[in-house]
Design a protein around this motif. Sequence first.
Motif, short mmCIF file in Angstrom:
data_model
loop_
_atom_site.label_atom_id
_atom_site.label_comp_id
_atom_site.label_asym_id
_atom_site.label_seq_id
_atom_site.Cartn_x
_atom_site.Cartn_y
_atom_site.Cartn_z
N LEU A 189 -3.80 14.18 6.74
CA LEU A 189 -3.02 12.95 6.89
C LEU A 189 -3.36 12.17 8.16
N PRO A 190 -3.49 12.81 9.34
CA PRO A 190 -3.83 12.01 10.53
C PRO A 190 -5.14 11.25 10.40
N GLN A 191 -6.12 11.84 9.71
CA GLN A 191 -7.39 11.14 9.53
C GLN A 191 -7.31 10.07 8.45
N ALA A 192 -6.53 10.36 7.40
CA ALA A 192 -6.44 9.42 6.29
C ALA A 192 -5.67 8.16 6.67
N VAL A 193 -4.79 8.25 7.67
CA VAL A 193 -3.98 7.09 8.05
C VAL A 193 -4.87 5.93 8.46
N THR A 194 -5.92 6.21 9.24
CA THR A 194 -6.82 5.15 9.69
C THR A 194 -7.53 4.50 8.51
N ALA A 195 -7.98 5.30 7.57
CA ALA A 195 -8.68 4.76 6.41
C ALA A 195 -7.74 3.98 5.49
N MET A 196 -6.47 4.40 5.44
CA MET A 196 -5.51 3.76 4.54
C MET A 196 -4.86 2.52 5.14
N LEU A 197 -4.96 2.35 6.45
CA LEU A 197 -4.19 1.31 7.13
C LEU A 197 -4.45 -0.10 6.58
N PRO A 198 -5.70 -0.54 6.38
CA PRO A 198 -5.90 -1.89 5.84
C PRO A 198 -5.25 -2.09 4.48
N ALA A 199 -5.36 -1.09 3.60
CA ALA A 199 -4.76 -1.21 2.26
C ALA A 199 -3.24 -1.21 2.35
N ILE A 200 -2.68 -0.41 3.24
CA ILE A 200 -1.23 -0.36 3.40
C ILE A 200 -0.70 -1.70 3.90
N VAL A 201 -1.39 -2.30 4.87
CA VAL A 201 -0.95 -3.59 5.39
C VAL A 201 -1.09 -4.67 4.33
N SER A 202 -2.15 -4.61 3.52
CA SER A 202 -2.30 -5.57 2.43
C SER A 202 -1.11 -5.47 1.47
N GLN A 203 -0.64 -4.26 1.23
CA GLN A 203 0.52 -4.09 0.36
C GLN A 203 1.79 -4.60 1.02
N MET A 204 1.89 -4.48 2.36
CA MET A 204 3.03 -5.05 3.07
C MET A 204 3.05 -6.57 2.95
N VAL A 205 1.87 -7.18 3.00
CA VAL A 205 1.78 -8.62 2.80
C VAL A 205 2.25 -9.00 1.41
N VAL A 206 1.89 -8.19 0.42
CA VAL A 206 2.35 -8.43 -0.95
C VAL A 206 3.87 -8.34 -1.03
N ILE A 207 4.45 -7.38 -0.32
CA ILE A 207 5.91 -7.23 -0.32
C ILE A 207 6.58 -8.49 0.24
N VAL A 208 6.06 -9.01 1.33
CA VAL A 208 6.65 -10.21 1.93
C VAL A 208 6.58 -11.39 0.96
N LYS A 209 5.45 -11.54 0.30
CA LYS A 209 5.29 -12.67 -0.62
C LYS A 209 6.15 -12.49 -1.88
N ASP A 210 6.27 -11.27 -2.36
CA ASP A 210 7.00 -11.05 -3.61
C ASP A 210 8.51 -11.21 -3.46
N THR A 211 9.00 -11.26 -2.23
CA THR A 211 10.43 -11.55 -2.08
C THR A 211 10.78 -12.93 -2.63
N ALA A 212 9.79 -13.81 -2.70
CA ALA A 212 10.04 -15.16 -3.22
C ALA A 212 10.39 -15.13 -4.71
N LEU A 213 10.01 -14.07 -5.43
CA LEU A 213 10.37 -13.97 -6.84
C LEU A 213 11.88 -13.87 -7.01
N GLY A 214 12.52 -13.17 -6.10
CA GLY A 214 13.97 -13.07 -6.16
C GLY A 214 14.65 -14.41 -5.95
N GLY A 215 14.09 -15.21 -5.06
CA GLY A 215 14.67 -16.53 -4.83
C GLY A 215 14.46 -17.47 -6.01
N ALA A 216 13.38 -17.27 -6.75
CA ALA A 216 13.08 -18.15 -7.87
C ALA A 216 13.86 -17.78 -9.13
N VAL A 217 14.19 -16.49 -9.30
CA VAL A 217 14.78 -16.04 -10.56
C VAL A 217 16.21 -15.52 -10.38
#
Length: 299
Positions: A189-217
Motif C-alpha cells: 500500500l505505501p508504494q501503491a499510493v504514489t502510483a494511484m494518486l493521479p487517478a484518485i485525484v482525477s476521481q475527486m475532480v469527477v466527484i466535485v463536478k457530479d455534484t451538479a447533477l443533484g442541483g439539476a435534478v
Amino acid sequence: MSSVLYDSQGPRAKQRNVLYTGLFAVAVAALVWWVYDSLDEKGQLEWVLWKPFFGSEAWSTYIWPGLQQTLLAAALSMVIALPLGALFGIARLSEHAWIRVPASVVVEFFRAIPVLVLMIFGNALFSAYMSVDPDDRPLYAVVTGLVLYNASVLAEIVRAGILSLPRGQSEAAMAVGLRKNQVMRFILLPQAVTAMLPAIVSQMVVIVKDTALGGAVLTFPDLMAAVSPMSSYYGANVIASFTVVALIYIVINFALTSFASWLEGRLRRGKKSTGAVIGADAVAELAAPGEHTDVTKGP
C-alpha cells in the motif's frame, strides 16, 4: 535521441510539426475570435451583465451558499468513498472466494449504474423508508449516489495500483516472515499510493463536478442550482452566470490537481532520499507473535 519506442525527428518531421502547430494555433485563435464576436454581437459582453459579479451581493446571496453545499457534498463523498473503495479494492485481491466474489459483484454492479440513477434511487429511498428531513434529503441522495459509484471506481484504482507492483516484493516480504496483512499494510500500500494518486485525484475532480447533477435534478441547492435564480434576478444574463460558475469549478479542480502533483512529487522525492533498510530486529517484531524469523541464517 532514439529509443525502442521513439525515433529522433528528422528535418522534414520537425518542419511538419512546426507547420501543424502553427495551423492549430491559427484555428484556436479563429475559434476564440468567433466566440468573442458572437457574444459581442448579441450584447453578452456589456458591462451591465458582468457588473453584479464584481460586487458582494451576488456572491453572498447566490454563489457562496451554493459553493458551500457543493464543497460539503464533495467532501462527505470523498471522505466516505476513499476508505470504502480501498476496502473493496483490497477485498477483490483476497485469496478467499467468499470475500473476493461478493466484493467483485458489488463493485461491478455499482460501477455499471450511472451516478444520476443512484442519486434518484437514493432520494426515493430516503423519501419512502427513512425519516430524513425534506430539506436535507437532496444532500443525502447526492452523497449516496456519489459514494456508491465513486467507491466502486476507486476500488478498481486501488486494485490496479497494487497489482502494478512487482510480485517479487510481496514474495520477498513473506520470505522474511511477514504475514499477508502485514505485506499489504507495510510493503504494497505505501508504494501503491504514489502510483494511484493521479487517478484518485482525477476521481475527486469527477466527484466535485457530479455534484451538479443533484442541483439539476434533485433540487440540491449547490453551485450549479444557483445559476437559474441568479441569472433571473440580474436580468436573464445566463451566459455571464454560467461563465462565473464554470470558472469557480475550474479553480477548485485546478487546486485539487495542483495539490496532487505537489504531493506526488514530494512522495517520490521522499522515497528517493530515504535509504532506510529494515533490520533483522524490525522484521522479527513484525512477524507473528511467538514466532522468530532469523534472517541471518539460511533454511
